[in-house]
Design a protein around this motif. Structure first.
Motif, PDB file in Angstrom:
ATOM      1  N   GLY A  89       0.811  -1.201   0.000  1.00 19.29           N
ATOM      2  CA  GLY A  89       0.000   0.000   0.000  1.00 19.29           C
ATOM      3  C   GLY A  89       0.849   1.259   0.000  1.00 19.29           C
ATOM      4  N   SER A 112      -5.406  -1.319   8.080  1.00 18.41           N
ATOM      5  CA  SER A 112      -6.491  -1.059   7.134  1.00 18.41           C
ATOM      6  C   SER A 112      -7.660  -1.974   7.426  1.00 18.41           C
ATOM      7  N   GLN A 172     -13.799   2.222   3.732  1.00 19.41           N
ATOM      8  CA  GLN A 172     -12.399   1.894   4.001  1.00 19.41           C
ATOM      9  C   GLN A 172     -11.863   2.834   5.080  1.00 19.41           C
ATOM     10  N   HIS A 208      -7.983   3.622   6.829  1.00 18.59           N
ATOM     11  CA  HIS A 208      -6.551   3.364   6.870  1.00 18.59           C
ATOM     12  C   HIS A 208      -5.970   4.226   7.997  1.00 18.59           C
ATOM     13  N   VAL A 243      -1.679   6.561   8.540  1.00 16.65           N
ATOM     14  CA  VAL A 243      -0.941   6.721   7.282  1.00 16.65           C
ATOM     15  C   VAL A 243      -0.434   8.148   7.123  1.00 16.65           C
ATOM     16  N   ASP A 260      -5.322   9.715  10.155  1.00 16.80           N
ATOM     17  CA  ASP A 260      -5.941   8.601   9.434  1.00 16.80           C
ATOM     18  C   ASP A 260      -6.546   9.097   8.131  1.00 16.80           C
TER      19      ASP A 260
END
Length: 430
Positions: free
Chosen positions: A273, A362, A386, A388, A391, A416
């Motif tokens: 990713g 994730s 979704q 994540h 990040v 996030d």
């Protein structure tokens, strides 16, 4: 001793003959009556049992023209239900026929129990569905989602003395493609799939006194790095500016799959990713640009549930997928007025103290319906979400509570990124 004469013997023989004739007639009459009574009782029992014996025949008459058309196992069942005891010498001596109704009832009950067990087994197989064949497939999805950043700040505007408000980026739904190639395994088989998803979109707007975002007589700020309560990186006291935010996500999954039970498939594999975000502010008092990026690799696991609906060729499905990535994060920010730069380098993965900060998790979810148009073509629509975590973020993290140095900042590496929206797609399978 007196010897009988010939005439006396003749008279005695006639008398004996007459008695024997009467005895024979009487015996024959008794036997005949006995047979009539037994025949009447047998016909009565047969007529009493006829509704039970007719019921199986009536059940088969609607599906078969004759008994010979029945399957072999069901013919055996009918023969078993019509089992009678054979004649015995004792029964023949009594002049009757013996039918063991008790034994016949037990045999019929056993046959019914056996057939009921077979029907229950067939019903269970029908509920689970037929054995699924393996197939190759190619899937294209249009993932129409809106990005949701932990910090969506575009600028901070002053609305009064010591009063400030935050203006957010007006993100909208954006299209992004996802392509999947794979092999769906048969029941109890192992399959695989390769997925690639890319989201690459930006959102920009203008803030000025003309459109009312910046109120007349007041100014705005873009605060990044804060030192001793002052903005060391950013742009301050401007009256007009153009603000842009851009998000790009690249996700590649390589997974193997297996059917756990008929409606549930399990997936396990690896994910790469990359999540990159940029920010730009161009104002009448200067400009500022920033970029943050996370790159990582790690395992992924997923479960997919697919349930056929009563409507023909229509099914519901749901997918839950999680991943844990281990990688590197970077942040770089620059402003034009004094050439100040803030650079947070990628975390050294060899350091135990900092290693925990290099993880990003994730979690993804899909719930929708699919319609199989033909055996080789399927279309579907689903809600998708979704999330994540950790990040990183890129938008101005500082908040202002007053001109007199009341400025606080926050880390950009802990933010996030989420996506929420709908997914539509098609699938070709063979």
């Amino acid at each position: 001793m007196v010897h009988p004469t010939a005439s006396t013997l003749n008279d005695l023989l006639k008398l004996m003959t007459q008695k024997i004739d009467w005895v024979g007639i009487t015996s024959r009459c008794l036997v005949g009556a006995n047979l009539l009574v037994i025949g009447w009782s047998f016909s009565g029992k047969a007529s009493a049992q006829s509704p039970q014996n007719d019921s199986p025949a009536s059940g088969y008459s609607s599906s078969f023209d004759s008994v010979t058309d029945l399957p072999a196992n069901e013919i055996d069942d009918l023969i078993d239900q019509a089992s009678y005891a054979q004649w015995t010498e004792a029964a023949a001596a009594d002049g009757g026929v013996t039918i063991h109704n008790g034994a016949d009832s037990s045999i019929q009950l056993m046959n019914l129990e056996r057939r009921l067990a077979q029907q229950e087994s067939q019903l269970a197989r029908l509920q689970n569905g037929p054995a699924r064949p393996g197939k190759l497939f190619a899937r294209y999805e249009s993932v129409i989602v809106q990005p949701v950043q932990s910090n969506q700040t575009a600028l901070i505007v002053q609305t009064g003395d010591e009063e400030f408000a935050t203006v957010m980026f007006p993100w909208e739904m954006k299209h992004s493609p996802r392509v999947t190639l794979g092999y769906e395994p048969p029941s109890n088989g192992v399959g695989w799939q390769l997925r690639y998803w890319q989201f690459d979109h930006g959102q920009s707007f203008v803030a000025s006194e003309d459109n009312g975002i910046i109120q007349p007589g007041w100014r705005a700020d873009v605060p990044y790095l804060v030192e001793d309560g002052d903005v060391a990186l950013g742009v301050q006291l401007f009256e007009e500016g153009t603000f842009t935010s851009r998000v790009r996500a690249d996700v590649i999954d390589l997974e193997v799959s297996r059917n756990l039970i008929q409606p549930v498939d399990a997936f396990i594999g690896m994910r790469y990713g990359k999540f990159s975000q940029t920010y730009s502010a161009v104002t009448d008092e200067g400009s500022v640009n920033a970029i943050t990026e996370f790159r990582g690799l790690g395992p992924t696991m997923a479960l997919r549930l697919r349930q056929t609906l009563p409507l023909d060729r229509l099914a519901m499905f749901g997918t839950l997928r999680g991943a844990m990535l281990y990688g590197k994060k970077d942040f770089l920010g620059r402003e034009s007025n004094f050439g100040n730069t803030q650079h947070v380098n990628g975390i050294d993965l060899r350091s135990y103290d900092e290693g925990v900060n290099s993880f990003a998790g994730s979690l993804e979810m899909q719930v929708g319906v699919e319609y199989t148009i033909t055996d080789h073509f399927t279309t579907f629509v689903a809600f998708e979400g979704q999330h994540h975590s950790s990040v990183g973020g890129v938008n101005p993290p500082a908040t202002m509570e007053g001109r007199d140095g009341d400025v606080t900042g926050d880390s950009v590496l802990d933010d996030d990124l989420s996506f929420v929206g709908l997914t539509t797609g098609i699938q070709l399978q063979y």
